[in-house]
Design a protein around this motif. Sequence first.
Motif, PDB file in Angstrom:
ATOM      1  N   GLN A 112       5.792   4.134   1.729  1.00 58.02           N
ATOM      2  CA  GLN A 112       6.388   5.360   2.367  1.00 58.02           C
ATOM      3  C   GLN A 112       7.464   4.931   3.368  1.00 58.02           C
ATOM      4  O   GLN A 112       8.191   5.494   3.828  1.00 58.02           O
ATOM      5  N   SER A 123       0.965  -1.163  -0.072  1.00 55.63           N
ATOM      6  CA  SER A 123       0.111  -0.031   0.010  1.00 55.63           C
ATOM      7  C   SER A 123       0.950   1.337  -0.066  1.00 55.63           C
ATOM      8  O   SER A 123       2.155   1.299   0.348  1.00 55.63           O
ATOM      9  N   GLY A 124       0.412   2.448  -0.223  1.00 54.18           N
ATOM     10  CA  GLY A 124       1.052   3.541  -0.258  1.00 54.18           C
ATOM     11  C   GLY A 124       1.700   3.856   1.025  1.00 54.18           C
ATOM     12  O   GLY A 124       2.777   4.307   0.831  1.00 54.18           O
ATOM     13  N   GLY A 125       0.977   3.710   2.054  1.00 57.85           N
ATOM     14  CA  GLY A 125       1.642   3.978   3.459  1.00 57.85           C
ATOM     15  C   GLY A 125       2.771   2.997   3.710  1.00 57.85           C
ATOM     16  O   GLY A 125       3.773   3.430   4.038  1.00 57.85           O
ATOM     17  N   ILE A 145      -3.316   7.073   7.506  1.00 65.92           N
ATOM     18  CA  ILE A 145      -1.767   6.755   7.195  1.00 65.92           C
ATOM     19  C   ILE A 145      -0.860   7.676   7.607  1.00 65.92           C
ATOM     20  O   ILE A 145       0.279   7.655   8.046  1.00 65.92           O
ATOM     21  N   SER A 146      -1.455   8.860   6.948  1.00 62.48           N
ATOM     22  CA  SER A 146      -0.439  10.299   7.119  1.00 62.48           C
ATOM     23  C   SER A 146      -0.108  10.476   8.550  1.00 62.48           C
ATOM     24  O   SER A 146       1.220  10.567   8.788  1.00 62.48           O
ATOM     25  N   THR A 184       3.369  12.764   3.296  1.00 61.72           N
ATOM     26  CA  THR A 184       2.138  12.187   3.281  1.00 61.72           C
ATOM     27  C   THR A 184       1.134  12.802   2.149  1.00 61.72           C
ATOM     28  O   THR A 184      -0.248  12.542   2.325  1.00 61.72           O
ATOM     29  N   LEU A 227      -0.979  10.130   0.682  1.00 69.22           N
ATOM     30  CA  LEU A 227      -1.762   9.280   1.655  1.00 69.22           C
ATOM     31  C   LEU A 227      -2.957   9.713   2.133  1.00 69.22           C
ATOM     32  O   LEU A 227      -3.158  10.663   2.213  1.00 69.22           O
TER      33      LEU A 227
END
Lengths: 228, 299
Positions: A144, A139-141, A172-173, A165, A168
């Motif tokens: 990162q 996932s994006g999170g 998640i940010s 972020t 995101l």
Amino acid sequence: MIEFKSVTKRYSNGAIGLQDASFTIEKGEFVFVVGPSGSGKSTLLKLILHEEVPTEGEVYVNGFSIHNMRRSEIPYLRRGLGVVFQDFRLLPNKTVYDNVAFAMQIVEAQPKEIRRQVPVALALVGLSKKAKVYPDQLSGGEQQRVSLARALVNNPSILLADEPTGNLDPGISREIMYLLDEINQRGTTVIVATHEKSLVDEMEKRVISLDYGRIIHDVQKGNYTNEV
Amino acid sequence: MKFRTIKYMIREGFSNTYKNLLMTLASLTMVVSSLLIFGLFLLVTLILTFNLKQMEKQIAEVVIWLDKDIAPLQADDIELRLKNDERVLKCDRITKEQAFAELNEALEDPSLLKGYTPEFLSESFRLRLKDAGQIDEFAQEMRTFTGVEDIDFPKDFLDKLSLILKWINAGSMFILALLLIISVSIISNTIKLTVYARRREIGIMKYIGATDWFIRWPFIIEGIIIGLVGSVISFVITGYLYNALETYINSEAVVSGMSLIRMLPLKDIGGQVLFVYIIIGVVMGAVGSIISVRKHLNV
């Protein structure tokens, strides 16, 4: 650790990146750099990385003079800096483990050292179980987090995050920001350029606000807008 | 640079060559076609030069005329000196009688020589030199011998021939150099596509603190691999083409009874051609890579 002395950055197309900016960031600080798009946040980070050089003024980072530096010194400046971008910038054809290990191979670390440090960095960002997975399966999170692990694996003294972020979800940010805070607690200086108003307000860190390339506020325990 | 870094770079170079197979094939095609154009031109030049040299050798006959009333011992002495001269390939002594017989034959009308004896002719040596280029110098030296009356050789013709050879040499050097430059630029353009596809990777490496050479080396190794493989492929193709041409020319020679063009045997020049191909292939690959990566290193 980082010092800007009356720094102005004008781009060749005439755009102003930064105008007469002066500030100092000490070791171990956590600093948010905020402002609308085009206000100069990215320029500020790029100057620290020597991706850009100042048109006027002086920039010192970890003992390097950015305004007056030989090209061959740039890699050594950057080895003391960890960088995280909005778009993660992971290598799609390498596993999570190899993406992080790559950062150590580049600085010619011992293989033994690589085998020891990479799992530590992955554990720190909570991705120990995903070591063998490729970035596009995350996932994006999570991506990162991998890029954070990569930024940290060489134990940089400064961590730069440019809109980390931006891509995101809010929840998640928040996780990422608190992870950055945790990293800061371990002694790394952290500088985050961001739009996340609520998180900046919530975390009560030093805030440098930019507008049209000028520093309009620089407040300890500040918030995003800094209405007095 | 540390040994494990060198190992890492070589491994990266190989794996990138394999991973970007399509680009590798594109570059390879470029290397092979450049080398083939280059190689065929080189071979044509070599064969042309070789044939002209052969021609020069055939034409470059020196005739040394002796004094008519030379003592036989003195003539023997000159013959010995000529035969021991390192520059001389072959030396035939033409006695007065032989010369008379030849003249008789050449005239077709024996009555013209009626009343003459071989005595009115001079004795001579006909010789060939190993290197036709030394002919002028050799003739000058011979003239100083006592008993030597005169020396004949096709000076104008030889001078012209050596001038032509010089021009062919200079011209082919120029064209070969030009071909080389064009090839390098075509190949570096092809590699640029590979590099462009990987500019993100290069950018990331730069941000993490990789030195320029650290980034460059895997690309250079990739270029060298492509150059090496390309030069071997080109060599094989060249060999086939050359053999086919040789067979054709030989069969023509059988039909017509003679051959105007003589081919150099491939086994004699094969080593040189392969060597030149490898050097050029490797240099093209490496230089092409360096040129292509350069732009992306400025981050």
